[in-house]
Scaffold this active site. Structure first.
Site, PDB file in Angstrom:
ATOM      1  N   LYS B 205      12.951   0.393 -10.573  1.00  0.00           N
ATOM      2  CA  LYS B 205      14.354   0.592 -10.072  1.00  0.00           C
ATOM      3  C   LYS B 205      15.055  -0.740 -10.619  1.00  0.00           C
ATOM      4  CE  LYS B 205      15.643   2.216  -5.981  1.00  0.00           C
ATOM      5  NZ  LYS B 205      15.809   3.436  -4.435  1.00  0.00           N
ATOM      6  N   GLU B 211       4.997  -7.041 -10.449  1.00  0.00           N
ATOM      7  CA  GLU B 211       3.827  -6.277 -11.307  1.00  0.00           C
ATOM      8  C   GLU B 211       4.666  -5.956 -12.517  1.00  0.00           C
ATOM      9  OE1 GLU B 211       4.364  -5.474  -7.393  1.00  0.00           O
ATOM     10  OE2 GLU B 211       2.432  -5.873  -6.789  1.00  0.00           O
ATOM     11  N   GLY B 262      11.590   5.337  -4.398  1.00  0.00           N
ATOM     12  CA  GLY B 262      10.334   5.093  -5.186  1.00  0.00           C
ATOM     13  C   GLY B 262       9.483   6.182  -4.720  1.00  0.00           C
ATOM     14  N   ARG B 263       9.255   6.672  -3.533  1.00  0.00           N
ATOM     15  CA  ARG B 263       8.310   7.567  -3.583  1.00  0.00           C
ATOM     16  C   ARG B 263       8.610   8.454  -3.535  1.00  0.00           C
ATOM     17  NH1 ARG B 263       9.611   4.136   1.017  1.00  0.00           N
ATOM     18  NH2 ARG B 263      10.531   4.878   2.251  1.00  0.00           N
ATOM     19  N   GLU B 349       4.511   5.476   3.792  1.00  0.00           N
ATOM     20  CA  GLU B 349       5.392   4.077   3.872  1.00  0.00           C
ATOM     21  C   GLU B 349       7.103   4.616   4.565  1.00  0.00           C
ATOM     22  OE1 GLU B 349       5.718   1.264   0.479  1.00  0.00           O
ATOM     23  OE2 GLU B 349       7.542   2.611  -0.458  1.00  0.00           O
ATOM     24  N   HIS B 380     -20.218  16.258  -0.577  1.00  0.00           N
ATOM     25  CA  HIS B 380     -20.859  14.895  -0.933  1.00  0.00           C
ATOM     26  C   HIS B 380     -20.518  13.339  -0.433  1.00  0.00           C
ATOM     27  CE1 HIS B 380     -23.681  18.098  -2.803  1.00  0.00           C
ATOM     28  NE2 HIS B 380     -22.098  18.159  -2.556  1.00  0.00           N
ATOM     29  N   LYS B 495       5.329 -10.106   0.364  1.00  0.00           N
ATOM     30  CA  LYS B 495       6.104 -10.750  -0.895  1.00  0.00           C
ATOM     31  C   LYS B 495       6.749 -11.887  -1.119  1.00  0.00           C
ATOM     32  CE  LYS B 495       8.104  -6.210  -2.464  1.00  0.00           C
ATOM     33  NZ  LYS B 495       9.393  -5.813  -3.056  1.00  0.00           N
TER      34      LYS B 495
END
Lengths: 529, 529
Positions: B205, B211, B262-263, B349, B380, B495
């Protein structure tokens, strides 16, 4: 455990745990150097835990009184520790450590280790024959792909290890995994491979795991439909004498033993065959060597010289005394992204127990909820809750100074590995220290305990070391809680109920007002439910 | 919240929650039918929760008093809900629902929806041009692969959706994702694709996510080294006016907005571009239609007719009153294996907060720890702890009657989908009912709350419905706790610290006794630390 003096002492200390947010809290008394430890290729920093010397002394005493490392030694030498005294139980030895105790003239348990060496010798021949083309497909071509068919311990550990070490893969070798009975899983993987060049490594100790049987059936049918002979494309890893121990149906059979539980089987043939296919036999030996070195390191009763013991006891401090119910494992390594899923099984299946080794109800909490994933990705997902949520989640970070690839194609003034590691170290400090602010929305409370496990580089050897470190940590905690970390009786109930329900899913509706039938009707959206 | 009458009422009821292990506990009063609900294509069974009519009445009152669905309506119509009153905060609308409110003449918020329709029209043209070959690579070949470069919300949701719907992929279309700044991630993916036939969808955005910038640099360098023009291989999804909004560098630019976090961006261009590449434009519309139908369903204030509201309130019952700190989401669907990771972000978040919407400290626990994975695999792995551990983990199961593939290649008398579903239903009952035994090791306590979300088949439309259902559930819980579920101020601290540390990682050691420098020295294993 609850009534011991050391337990009460730790409860007392937990009322005022070390405040990581106090001014210079991480600088006083050379704290970061003091609270660090070194092991084979691996180092641990735990100054960002809410501990002090008094806590560490009490934890050492707890370890001594529970005989944690002594019990570990008896385990490695073959004691029958998988049992509940006075009740029907598995009554087995626990000897996954024997799978890697192959680098000495005097292994701690020589009988299993001798057999393991034989299995490894067989594996070496098998892998050599695949490499030279002595073993070929029907068209005379070499095999390029191995698909492991297995679930639980036959999937999670081997998959995590193979992914972690993909950078070391031999040329033209790929591996895949099929685990889920969901037929979409087999179809997805089978659509991606060239069947004629693919070996299927079918892994089931009993030879009768429902999911694995179902997927083996699908695999064999795909092979047959492609005009290929399944017996020339399938390999078995199973117990001697199981229905799968049959060389008429399998190109080769490798064995595992009752004394090795599924979740501890990664260094047995369960993991070694596919890892060997991927990275070669010598690299598998490096992997086993790393694990073996950690096993020896773990025998040391002094917590300052025993990394997994430190991790186990700090975990108990956080879980039983500071009352944090989960632990997140965050490797800052994309290659290790699925390692937390393996540990989730290894830990929660081992220590998700409610009775002690005499069948008595526990008076303390046993294993925590274990989860996690790769960093930096988590920072853009659940780290918000770590920093500002109402729950406290202790974090175990894993980091590597160097990247795996031996290449220097740095494309920027600061390379990505450095960016990755700056985030790793920053998160460790940020969680501990927090941030004060006049804006309550910018305030970060801090005091979130975390530790940092570091190594130079994620090699096969170090991967073995880290794996064995966590296995030992989990087992140490089980010894401290006095539980049997080696059985999994709780999972049988669901299996029993599933076999009742399956008939109701396939039958046409009859007069049946059992709860199983009612739920099936609701699920199928039929009848009056 | 803590002082309200309804809260005290629920606290009182929580002292004696419904006992699921009592004889016929799941049969009395037609319980399984009574505690079930239906929504668009989706059904919910919650008789295996520790609730009764009194609890449900109180939860309805809690919802009414907090104005949960009213607030949801104001959200959908454009209210500025992303804020903390009286403090500096983002002060934004929350309009991800506008991304799919495209099937009506009267959308709840017409301005954003109008722009969304324009974006979708652009996407349709773009996808058509890719299909017809109007957009080609430099050699005149069509593109077969799309790699999404993004992290957090630009990765987890789109990846989970694309994986879930892989069975519907167009012929010769593959998608991959690069997220982690770990350089190994980009290298692993780039080694698997044919660069000349690959589009890279760069999603950020702000246009400046660390990253994503680092990985875009690597991608562009790989393209250049292969003699390809990056501008013809890269697509951008970003905010208008960001550094990435530049058609000289990108083949096409799609837009997202400040009002979409974002999420919550999976149904925006963040998810639509790559999903459209994978399964085609019409299937994306089906996906959006499913989400839109759930949004409308979620406006209903009556909990018996609102699946996400039921899930939100039952979650609050388990978390705030029965004191269970985590929730596990287990789809019995391999295709949905990574959906829990998306929800982990979306939930933790959003609701990992400690202050209310006026900046006051919360007096109740906010968001739980969210984790999970695909069944039957979990059986399992960690289900042992569910059944016999000391921690109680509420479980949300998701199941599908039919498998995705429209093929009838059943290879056994009982097909794998039936085996899968028998396990799903069995686990729901086993967790609730438990098992008595004379052997304490075989005893399973039961009373483990769980619910079951069921649909006929995992189609694009149903995937949209399930996604929107969980988005609404999470937001409803935030409204009930009176927190801002739409910001993530806690992540900025890490950050900030990372940018301090990065210089210490690249500099040669100077006289610096800051905690950052000491930790860097320890990590690099140099100096006296």
């Amino acid at each position: 455990m609850h009534n011991t003096e050391v337990f009460k002492r730790l409860e007392e200390l937990a009322k005022k745990p070390y405040d990581l947010t106090a001014p210079s809290a991480l600088l006083v008394e050379d704290r970061l150097r003091k609270y660090s430890a070194a092991g084979p290729g691996l180092r641990l920093s735990y100054g960002t835990q809410r501990i002090d010397d008094e806590v560490m002394d009490a934890l050492q005493r707890l370890s001594d009184e529970c005989g944690v490392t002594e019990q570990f030694r008896t385990m490695c030498t073959g004691a029958v520790l998988n049992k509940i005294a006075g009740y029907e139980s598995e009554n087995r030895q626990v000897l996954h450590t024997a799978c890697r105790d192959i680098f000495t003239e005097s292994p701690l348990e020589p009988i299993v280790t001798a057999d393991v060496k034989q299995q490894l010798a067989n594996l070496e021949i098998f892998l050599t024959d695949l490499g030279t083309g002595k073993i070929k497909n029907g068209n005379g071509e070499i095999f390029t792909t191995m698909v492991q068919v297995g679930i639980g311990g036959s999937d999670l550990g081997p998959r995590a290890i193979c992914e972690s070490l993909k950078a070391y893969a031999l040329p033209n070798r790929k591996v895949h995994f099929i685990s889920n009975v969901d037929p979409g899983h087999a179809r997805e993987v089978l659509a991606e491979v060239d069947l004629s060049r693919t070996l299927f490594n079918i892994v089931s100790k009993s030879g009768s795991t429902q999911e694995t049987q179902a997927n083996e059936e699908i695999v064999r049918s795909y092979l047959q439909n492609a005009g290929l002979d399944p017996a020339l494309h399938c390999v078995a890893v199973t117990a001697k004498g199981s229905p799968m121990d049959n060389k008429e149906n399998y190109l080769e059979c490798f064995y595992l033993y009752d004394c090795i539980g599924g979740r501890y089987s990664t260094t047995s043939m369960v993991g070694a065959v596919i890892l060997g296919f991927q990275i070669g036999f010598e690299a598998v030996k490096d992997f086993l060597r790393g694990a073996s070195e950690m096993d020896r390191h773990a025998l040391n009763p002094n917590i300052n010289e025993n990394i997994p013991l430190l991790m186990a006891l700090i975990g108990i401090w956080n879980h039983n005394f500071l009352d944090y119910d989960s632990v997140a494992i965050i490797p800052y390594s994309q290659a290790m992204r699925n390692f937390p899923s393996h540990l989730q099984q290894c830990d929660m299946e081992s220590n998700g127990k409610s009775i002690d080794r005499n069948g008595q109800s526990l008076d303390v909490k046993s294993g925590p909820i274990v989860w996690g994933g790769a960093g930096t990705n988590g920072q853009h997902a659940y780290f918000q809750l770590f920093h500002q949520g109402s729950a406290v989640v202790p974090v175990e970070f894993i980091g590597f100074v160097e990247e795996q690839a031996d290449i220097s194609d740095s494309l920027a003034s600061i390379d990505s590995q450095t960016k990755l590691n700056s985030n790793l170290l920053a998160q460790s400090l940020a969680l501990a220290i927090g941030r004060a602010s006049n804006n309550p929305n910018k305030t970060v409370a801090g005091n979130k305990p975390n530790l940092l496990l570091a190594a130079k580089k994620l090699t096969p050897e170090i991967m073995g070391t880290i794996l064995a470190c966590y296995e030992a940590k989990i087992i140490f905690q089980g010894f401290a809680w006095n539980i049997n970390s080696f059985d999994q009786e709780g999972v049988s109930l669901g299996k029993d109920m599933a076999s009742k329900i399956i008939s109701k899913l396939v039958e046409t509706k009859q007069d049946d007002d059992s709860v199983e039938a009612l739920l099936v009707d609701w699920f199928l959206n039929k009848g009056n439910c």
